[in-house]
Design a protein around this motif. Structure first.
Motif, short mmCIF file in Angstrom:
data_model
loop_
_atom_site.label_atom_id
_atom_site.label_comp_id
_atom_site.label_asym_id
_atom_site.label_seq_id
_atom_site.Cartn_x
_atom_site.Cartn_y
_atom_site.Cartn_z
N ALA A 114 0.44 20.25 3.33
CA ALA A 114 0.24 20.76 4.69
C ALA A 114 -0.97 19.96 5.24
O ALA A 114 -0.86 19.56 6.49
CB ALA A 114 -0.20 22.17 4.66
N GLU A 115 -1.97 19.67 4.46
CA GLU A 115 -3.13 18.98 5.21
C GLU A 115 -2.80 17.63 5.71
O GLU A 115 -3.63 17.01 6.35
CB GLU A 115 -4.17 19.28 4.03
N THR A 116 -1.75 16.86 4.94
CA THR A 116 -1.70 15.48 5.20
C THR A 116 -0.34 15.42 5.58
O THR A 116 0.14 14.20 6.25
CB THR A 116 -1.68 14.71 3.70
N SER A 117 0.53 16.35 5.88
CA SER A 117 1.82 15.99 6.47
C SER A 117 1.97 15.22 7.60
O SER A 117 2.92 14.43 7.95
CB SER A 117 2.53 17.13 6.41
N ASN A 118 0.93 15.28 8.53
CA ASN A 118 1.02 14.50 9.91
C ASN A 118 -0.07 13.38 9.95
O ASN A 118 -0.15 12.96 10.99
CB ASN A 118 0.69 15.53 11.16
N HIS A 119 -0.50 13.15 8.74
CA HIS A 119 -1.44 11.99 8.67
C HIS A 119 -0.68 10.79 8.58
O HIS A 119 0.40 10.36 8.62
CB HIS A 119 -2.29 11.89 7.30
N LYS A 120 -1.47 9.68 9.46
CA LYS A 120 -0.91 8.36 9.34
C LYS A 120 -1.67 7.83 7.85
O LYS A 120 -2.57 7.72 7.38
CB LYS A 120 -1.79 7.47 10.33
N LEU A 121 -0.60 7.22 7.31
CA LEU A 121 -0.87 6.45 5.93
C LEU A 121 -1.02 4.90 5.64
O LEU A 121 -0.07 4.47 6.36
CB LEU A 121 0.29 7.11 4.93
N VAL A 122 -1.69 4.60 5.14
CA VAL A 122 -2.10 3.13 4.69
C VAL A 122 -2.15 2.89 3.35
O VAL A 122 -2.74 3.62 2.50
CB VAL A 122 -3.34 2.70 5.39
N VAL A 123 -0.82 2.00 2.84
CA VAL A 123 -0.69 2.03 1.33
C VAL A 123 -1.76 0.75 1.05
O VAL A 123 -1.71 -0.35 1.63
CB VAL A 123 0.54 1.73 1.20
N TYR A 124 -2.38 0.80 0.07
CA TYR A 124 -3.37 -0.43 -0.45
C TYR A 124 -3.18 -0.34 -1.97
O TYR A 124 -3.15 0.41 -2.68
CB TYR A 124 -4.82 0.45 -0.30
N GLY A 125 -2.81 -1.60 -2.21
CA GLY A 125 -2.38 -2.11 -3.56
C GLY A 125 -3.27 -3.23 -4.00
O GLY A 125 -3.33 -4.27 -3.31
N GLN A 126 -3.66 -3.29 -5.11
CA GLN A 126 -4.44 -4.43 -5.87
C GLN A 126 -3.60 -4.81 -7.07
O GLN A 126 -3.24 -4.02 -7.85
CB GLN A 126 -5.77 -4.09 -6.37
N SER A 127 -3.28 -6.21 -7.20
CA SER A 127 -2.62 -6.83 -8.28
C SER A 127 -1.36 -6.16 -8.53
O SER A 127 -0.34 -5.79 -7.74
CB SER A 127 -3.61 -6.86 -9.47
N LEU A 128 -1.20 -5.42 -9.58
CA LEU A 128 0.09 -4.81 -10.15
C LEU A 128 0.31 -3.69 -8.92
O LEU A 128 1.53 -3.47 -8.44
CB LEU A 128 -0.19 -4.01 -11.16
N GLY A 129 -0.75 -2.98 -8.41
CA GLY A 129 -0.69 -2.12 -7.58
C GLY A 129 -0.15 -2.77 -6.14
O GLY A 129 0.51 -1.85 -5.42
N GLY A 130 -0.25 -3.94 -5.92
CA GLY A 130 0.36 -4.35 -4.71
C GLY A 130 1.71 -4.69 -4.65
O GLY A 130 2.65 -4.29 -3.79
N ALA A 131 2.29 -4.95 -6.12
CA ALA A 131 3.61 -5.01 -6.12
C ALA A 131 4.34 -3.54 -6.20
O ALA A 131 5.43 -3.34 -5.40
CB ALA A 131 4.04 -5.39 -7.55
#
Length: 262
Positions: A114-131
């Motif tokens: 509920a708290e985040t259902s309307n949030h704008k999301l930014v995906v941030y990945g480092q190295s393997l996390g980028g893949a």
């Protein structure tokens, strides 16, 4: 087992972070994923933005808490830190399909909470996390809630990485048989993308990041970090300022800046 994956996991309170939740999130295949949800200042103009953070191969989410704290300090947003299966306190063993399911589980959790259902999301990945992030955004961008993608020191594909890093290939030993075809997915992404590239990276050759940037057809920014190696790029001048400016540009009324050129 991934290096340092099962060592003690630092907690947000050890870094002076007070407003956080320690979560255990189930996956559809029966694993239990550890996660931290850290709130930025309540009532801040960016309190409706959440950064979904995917870390690299070594260590666990606790080791990235200083990065999360810096993001919150610079932007005033929230940070959701996911622990992959087989890392930290999460159950299971890591592989490509499992880590992708973990990423989807995290995104679905934020969408359904509920708290985040309307949030704008930014995906941030480092190295393997980028893949991990590239694959997740490629599949989920049509929903419209993913405002941006931040990539740091990630690779074209696992198969193209391994010949470049032997003998340091031990860094990715467990994942060598995986594919992670970021180079074939990046051109399908339309979400604005920030590329943070440590030009002294000794694990992922910097030309991997540059080629991903060139293959991208999204609104994009190239941010070279001249002294940054694989693990120290975060301390390079302008690192967090670039992320803050990028998030402001993709979540606010400002237009994306023109791509920077070398």
């Amino acid at each position: 087992m991934p290096p340092n994956a099962r060592t003690e996991v630092p907690r947000p309170s050890q870094f002076g972070i007070k407003d956080f939740e320690e979560l255990v999130i189930p996956t559809t295949d029966g694993e239990k994923l550890s996660a931290y949800y850290i709130r930025g200042p309540r009532g801040n103009r960016n309190s409706d933005i959440t950064v979904l953070m995917f870390h690299g191969n070594a260590g666990n989410i606790g080791h990235r808490l200083p990065i999360a704290r810096m993001i919150i300090n610079f932007i005033g947003c929230n940070v959701f830190m996911l622990e992959y299966r087989g890392y930290g306190l999460s159950t299971g063993e890591p592989d490509e399909s499992g880590l992708y399911l973990d990423a989807q589980t995290a995104l679905d959790y934020l969408r359904n909470r509920a708290e985040t259902s309307n949030h704008k999301l930014v995906v941030y990945g480092q190295s393997l996390g980028g893949a991990v992030g590239i694959k997740l955004v490629a599949k989920n961008q049509k929903n419209g809630d993913i405002a941006g993608l931040v990539l740091e020191n990630t690779f074209l594909s696992m198969r193209k990485l391994i010949p470049s890093v032997i003998p340091p290939a031990r860094y990715f030993t467990l994942l060598c048989h995986q594919v992670w075809p970021s180079e074939s997915l990046i051109s399908s992404i339309s979400v604005p993308t920030l590329f943070l590239s440590g030009l002294q990276d000794e694990i992922v050759p910097p030309h991997h990041m540059r080629q991903l940037y060139e293959l991208s057809t999204a609104p994009k920014i190239w941010k070279p970090l001249p002294g940054g190696d694989h693990n120290s790029s975060v301390v390079e001048e302008g690192y967090f300022e670039s992320i803050a400016d990028f998030i402001t540009s993709v979540t606010g009324d400002e237009k994306m800046p023109r791509p920077e050129k070398l």
